[in-house]
Design a protein around this motif. Structure first.
Motif, PDB file in Angstrom:
ATOM      1  N   CYS A 164     -32.624  48.209  12.315  1.00  0.00           N
ATOM      2  CA  CYS A 164     -33.683  47.900  13.270  1.00  0.00           C
ATOM      3  C   CYS A 164     -33.583  48.854  14.450  1.00  0.00           C
ATOM      4  N   LEU A 190     -28.271  47.250  14.446  1.00  0.00           N
ATOM      5  CA  LEU A 190     -29.127  47.542  15.595  1.00  0.00           C
ATOM      6  C   LEU A 190     -28.889  48.991  16.008  1.00  0.00           C
ATOM      7  N   MET A 208     -32.106  42.060  21.310  1.00  0.00           N
ATOM      8  CA  MET A 208     -32.278  42.158  19.868  1.00  0.00           C
ATOM      9  C   MET A 208     -31.388  41.161  19.140  1.00  0.00           C
ATOM     10  N   LYS A 209     -30.152  41.035  19.586  1.00  0.00           N
ATOM     11  CA  LYS A 209     -29.227  40.072  18.982  1.00  0.00           C
ATOM     12  C   LYS A 209     -29.778  38.659  19.066  1.00  0.00           C
ATOM     13  N   TRP A 218     -24.258  40.965  12.251  1.00  0.00           N
ATOM     14  CA  TRP A 218     -24.912  42.124  12.832  1.00  0.00           C
ATOM     15  C   TRP A 218     -23.891  43.122  13.369  1.00  0.00           C
ATOM     16  N   ALA A 220     -23.999  47.148  15.668  1.00  0.00           N
ATOM     17  CA  ALA A 220     -24.837  48.008  16.492  1.00  0.00           C
ATOM     18  C   ALA A 220     -24.162  49.358  16.659  1.00  0.00           C
TER      19      ALA A 220
END
Length: 311
Positions: A164, A190, A208-209, A218, A220
Motif C-alpha cells: 500500500c 506500508l 495507515m495502520k 503489517w 512498513a
C-alpha cells in the motif's frame, strides 16, 4: 511494541540503481548470493525482483526468478522467499502522442504479472493495491486488474503481501477482502516516502495502520535516509520492518551499502528497542506460510501476544 519482528530485505528492485551503487545485484547469481548474505546477516524474508543480466534493467523472466530461487533453496542458509508480482505497470506518456506509452513504459496484464508466481509458487508474493503518481511516471493498477490478480494469487495458494503506497490502497484492500478475494490473516506492507504517495513519517504510518482490518499483520518501510527511522517506528507501533538496496543505497551519508550491512544495522536497531528478529522458520509459522518442500502450512500461528505484529 513488537517483541518479535519479521525483517525483510528487498534485494534489488527494478529502478536505475545499479549505476549508482556497484553493490546492487543484477544477475540471478548475484541476487541469489545477496539473498543468502542477507539471511546470514539475520533477515527473515528476501523480497526479490530480477533484472536483465546484460543491461541491469527490468526483467520479468520466469527463468531468472527460477534461477534465483533454485540457488537460494540449494544453499545451506534458510530464508523465506517473496517475489514481486508488481512489475509491468509503468506508464510514461509519449511526448508527442500522450495516448501512447513513451520510452520507459512497461506494461503487463495481470496474467503476465502473475506468471512467475503461478509457476514457481514462492512462499510470499507482492500484490500492489492501487495506482500511483510514482515520481514522474504513473504506476497503473486498475481496480478490475487488481481483482483479477488477487483471484490468480488466491488460486495459486501463495500468501500475498499487500503493498500500500497510499491510504486509498488500504481502503481497496479492505474491499478485496469483503469480496472474498483475500483470505484471512492479511499481511500488509506500508510503502512510505515514494513521491507522490504516503509520506515517511509517524503520523502517516499510524494513520495507515489504524485503517487496516482487525488482526492484520503489517510491516512498513521508508526509502532513502528514512529507511532506518521507519524501521524503529514500525517496531514501536507493533509492526514489522523492511530494508534493502531496493529502497536505499546508503549505509550512512556518502557510504554505499550492501544488503547485508543494511540488515545488520536494522537488526541492531530492532534489538536495541527490546525486540528480536524472527528466524525464517518462526516467520513461516507466524504467517502460516506453505512450506515450499511439502506444500503444507508451516504449523499453527505463534501466539499473537508473544509474537506481536497485530494491528
Amino acid at each position: 511494541m513488537n517483541r518479535k519482528t519479521i525483517l525483510t530485505c528487498a534485494i534489488t528492485g527494478a529502478g536505475d540503481t545499479a549505476s549508482k551503487n556497484p553493490n546492487v545485484p543484477v544477475t540471478p547469481k548475484q541476487i541469489a548470493d545477496d539473498c543468502i548474505a542477507a539471511a546470514k546477516a539475520g533477515a527473515s524474508v528476501a523480497h526479490i525482483h530480477v533484472r536483465d543480466p546484460e543491461t541491469g534493467g527490468i526483467s520479468h523472466s520466469t527463468e531468472h526468478f527460477r534461477e534465483v530461487m533454485d540457488r537460494v533453496r540449494a544453499a545451506d542458509t534458510d530464508i523465506v522467499m517473496n517475489i514481486t508480482a508488481g512489475g509491468g505497470g509503468d506508464w510514461i506518456p509519449d511526448a508527442t502522442d500522450p495516448t501512447r506509452g513513451g520510452p520507459g513504459t512497461d506494461m503487463q496484464t495481470p496474467a503476465e504479472r502473475h506468471a512467475p508466481v503461478g509457476e514457481l509458487l514462492p512462499e510470499l508474493c507482492t500484490l500492489d493495491c492501487g495506482s500511483l503518481n510514482f515520481g514522474d511516471m504513473v504506476y497503473i493498477n486498475t481496480a478490475d486488474w487488481l481483482r483479477e490478480h488477487a483471484r490468480l494469487v488466491q488460486a495459486a495458494g501463495v500468501k500475498p503481501e499487500l503493498e500500500c503506497f497510499d491510504l486509498g490502497h488500504v481502503w481497496f484492500a479492505r474491499q478485496l477482502q469483503e469480496e472474498g478475494l483475500l483470505d484471512d490473516d492479511l499481511l500488509f506492507q506500508l510503502c512510505l516516502g515514494i513521491p507522490w504517495g504516503a509520506e515517511a513519517d509517524t503520523e502517516t504510518m499510524m494513520t495507515m495502520k489504524n485503517k487496516l482490518p482487525t488482526n492484520s499483520n503489517w510491516a512498513a518501510f521508508g526509502i532513502g535516509r528514512m529507511q532506518m527511522p521507519m524501521v524503529a517506528q514500525a517496531v514501536l507501533l507493533g509492526g514489522h520492518a523492511r530494508v534493502g538496496l531496493e529502497d536505499n543505497l546508503y549505509l550512512s551519508k556518502g557510504v554505499m551499502a550492501t544488503n547485508a550491512q543494511l540488515v545488520e544495522k536494522s537488526a541492531g536497531i530492532i534489538e536495541n528497542l527490546g525486540s528480536s528478529v524472527m528466524t525464517p522458520a518462526e516467520t513461516r509459522v507466524f504467517l502460516k506460510l506453505r512450506d515450499p518442500s511439502t506444500g503444507k502450512t508451516a504449523g499453527d500461528v505463534v501466539a499473537r501476544e508473544t509474537a506481536g505484529g497485530v494491528a
